[in-house]
Design an enzyme around this catalytic site. Structure first.
Site, PDB file in Angstrom:
ATOM      1  N   LYS A  13     -47.539  -2.375  29.736  1.00 18.04           N
ATOM      2  CA  LYS A  13     -47.110  -3.590  30.445  1.00 18.04           C
ATOM      3  C   LYS A  13     -46.508  -4.615  29.483  1.00 18.04           C
ATOM      4  CE  LYS A  13     -51.260  -4.393  32.119  1.00 18.04           C
ATOM      5  NZ  LYS A  13     -52.144  -3.287  31.703  1.00 18.04           N
ATOM      6  N   ARG A  87     -55.958  -9.251  38.311  1.00 12.94           N
ATOM      7  CA  ARG A  87     -56.764  -8.070  38.003  1.00 12.94           C
ATOM      8  C   ARG A  87     -57.878  -7.853  39.014  1.00 12.94           C
ATOM      9  NH1 ARG A  87     -55.577  -7.903  32.323  1.00 12.94           N
ATOM     10  NH2 ARG A  87     -56.567  -6.215  31.183  1.00 12.94           N
ATOM     11  N   ARG A 126     -52.917   1.781  18.421  1.00  8.23           N
ATOM     12  CA  ARG A 126     -52.079   0.585  18.583  1.00  8.23           C
ATOM     13  C   ARG A 126     -52.325  -0.487  17.528  1.00  8.23           C
ATOM     14  NH1 ARG A 126     -52.024  -2.542  24.296  1.00  8.23           N
ATOM     15  NH2 ARG A 126     -54.240  -2.939  23.933  1.00  8.23           N
ATOM     16  N   ARG A 160     -56.478  -5.092  17.669  1.00  7.47           N
ATOM     17  CA  ARG A 160     -57.332  -5.874  18.562  1.00  7.47           C
ATOM     18  C   ARG A 160     -58.784  -5.449  18.476  1.00  7.47           C
ATOM     19  NH1 ARG A 160     -54.378  -6.054  24.261  1.00  7.47           N
ATOM     20  NH2 ARG A 160     -56.549  -5.722  24.854  1.00  7.47           N
ATOM     21  N   ARG A 171     -63.102  -1.055  29.712  1.00  9.75           N
ATOM     22  CA  ARG A 171     -61.881  -1.627  30.297  1.00  9.75           C
ATOM     23  C   ARG A 171     -61.302  -0.704  31.373  1.00  9.75           C
ATOM     24  NH1 ARG A 171     -59.175  -2.255  24.768  1.00  9.75           N
ATOM     25  NH2 ARG A 171     -57.200  -2.656  25.806  1.00  9.75           N
TER      26      ARG A 171
HETATM   27  P1  ADP Z   1     -55.395  -4.571  28.288  1.00 11.32           P
HETATM   28  O1  ADP Z   1     -54.588  -4.539  29.545  1.00 11.32           O
HETATM   29  O2  ADP Z   1     -54.782  -3.741  27.200  1.00 11.32           O
HETATM   30  O3  ADP Z   1     -56.841  -4.241  28.478  1.00 11.32           O
HETATM   31  P2  ADP Z   1     -55.124  -7.490  28.053  1.00 11.32           P
HETATM   32  O4  ADP Z   1     -54.548  -8.072  26.823  1.00 11.32           O
HETATM   33  O5  ADP Z   1     -54.339  -7.650  29.311  1.00 11.32           O
HETATM   34  O6  ADP Z   1     -55.378  -5.985  27.680  1.00 11.32           O
HETATM   35  O7  ADP Z   1     -56.589  -8.077  28.312  1.00 11.32           O
HETATM   36  C1  ADP Z   1     -57.589  -8.030  27.337  1.00 11.32           C
HETATM   37  C2  ADP Z   1     -58.915  -8.554  27.900  1.00 11.32           C
HETATM   38  O8  ADP Z   1     -58.751  -9.924  28.342  1.00 11.32           O
HETATM   39  C3  ADP Z   1     -59.447  -7.835  29.120  1.00 11.32           C
HETATM   40  O9  ADP Z   1     -60.191  -6.689  28.779  1.00 11.32           O
HETATM   41  C4  ADP Z   1     -60.311  -8.929  29.769  1.00 11.32           C
HETATM   42  O10 ADP Z   1     -61.529  -9.090  29.086  1.00 11.32           O
HETATM   43  C5  ADP Z   1     -59.504 -10.185  29.528  1.00 11.32           C
HETATM   44  N1  ADP Z   1     -58.539 -10.457  30.642  1.00 11.32           N
HETATM   45  C6  ADP Z   1     -57.174 -10.470  30.529  1.00 11.32           C
HETATM   46  N2  ADP Z   1     -56.616 -10.775  31.718  1.00 11.32           N
HETATM   47  C7  ADP Z   1     -57.634 -10.937  32.606  1.00 11.32           C
HETATM   48  C8  ADP Z   1     -57.706 -11.237  34.002  1.00 11.32           C
HETATM   49  N3  ADP Z   1     -56.588 -11.429  34.748  1.00 11.32           N
HETATM   50  N4  ADP Z   1     -58.944 -11.343  34.569  1.00 11.32           N
HETATM   51  C9  ADP Z   1     -60.057 -11.165  33.857  1.00 11.32           C
HETATM   52  N5  ADP Z   1     -60.066 -10.855  32.540  1.00 11.32           N
HETATM   53  C10 ADP Z   1     -58.870 -10.744  31.914  1.00 11.32           C
END
Ligand code: ADP
Ligand code: ZN
Length: 213
Positions: A13, A87, A126, A160, A171
């Site tokens: 994404k 999400r 990554r 990360r 996740r």
């Molecule tokens: P990825 O999609 O690779 O898991 P992101 O960078 O989008 O990584 O998100 C990393 C973390 O940030 C998630 O595992 C969660 O803990 C938190 N997070 C990000 N966006 C949201 C969201 N919309 N709602 C709840 N938690 C979120």
């Protein structure tokens, strides 16, 4: 045009969002990036979310909706790419309302399909540039041997804290339990387009372009 990129962690994404920003002058809103910034800044909220994120759990709807609300007040002329948000169904409802209040709407939801084995391989390989956000992969796009980011020349390679196998399992579980119901939600509204996220970056890009026509 306002779009949502939907898909499990590691689906690509962020990579595709960056391309759309460059080519279409759109604005990327990544709640993951915003939360990491809050964490790095050491703010009170950042300290609260740090542990949650490291475990691979979801941050509360209240916090992420608040972050998005702030950003939607600014100028979003070229359109917005929502990356990693919504999400949960609660977040999807809140986004719909927020957009409506601002006289905006979602024009397309692009699902990026990738199988679990590929996700695990991608995520554990990554790294990103701490300065410009360029994404690297140990196998397919390694950090240059001269130590400098191809995009900006920085030497700040970052991995990360949640890109390890345990957090990743969590996740993925969160994704299937809480986020995948959004596919049905947007399908029912007629907004959903699915693309194969397993191809080369350029190939995925073309599929997204076609889906947005
Ligand atoms: P990825 O999609 O690779 O898991 P992101 O960078 O989008 O990584 O998100 C990393 C973390 O940030 C998630 O595992 C969660 O803990 C938190 N997070 C990000 N966006 C949201 C969201 N919309 N709602 C709840 N938690 C979120
Ligand atoms: Zn860089």
């Amino acid at each position: 045009m306002n779009i949502i990129l939907l898909g499990p962690p590691g689906a690509g994404k962020g990579t595709q969002a960056r391309i759309l920003v460059e080519e279409r002058n759109m604005m990327q809103l990544s709640t993951g990036d915003m939360l990491r910034e809050a964490k790095d800044s050491g703010s009170e909220m950042g300290q609260i979310v740090a542990g949650v994120m490291a475990r691979g759990e979801l941050v509360t709807d209240e916090i992420v909706i608040g972050l998005i609300r702030e950003k939607l007040c600014s100028d979003t002329q070229g359109g917005v790419i929502f990356d990693g948000f919504p999400r949960t169904l609660g977040q999807a409802d809140a986004l719909g309302k927020l957009l409506e209040e601002n006289g905006k709407q979602i024009d397309a939801v692009v699902e990026m399909q990738v199988d679990d084995a590929a996700l695990i391989a991608r995520i554990t390989a990554r790294s990103t540039c701490g300065a410009c956000g360029e994404v690297y992969n140990d196998q397919t796009k390694p950090w240059p041997s001269n130590g400098k980011c191809i995009n900006c020349g920085s030497t700040d390679i970052k991995r990360r804290a949640d890109d390890n196998e345990d957090s990743l399992k969590q996740r993925l579980m969160e994704y299937y339990k809480k986020t995948s119901p959004l596919l049905g939600y947007y399908y029912a509204r007629g907004d959903l387009k699915s693309v194969n996220g397993l191809g080369e970056i350029d190939q995925v890009k073309s599929e997204i372009t076609a889906a947005l026509k």
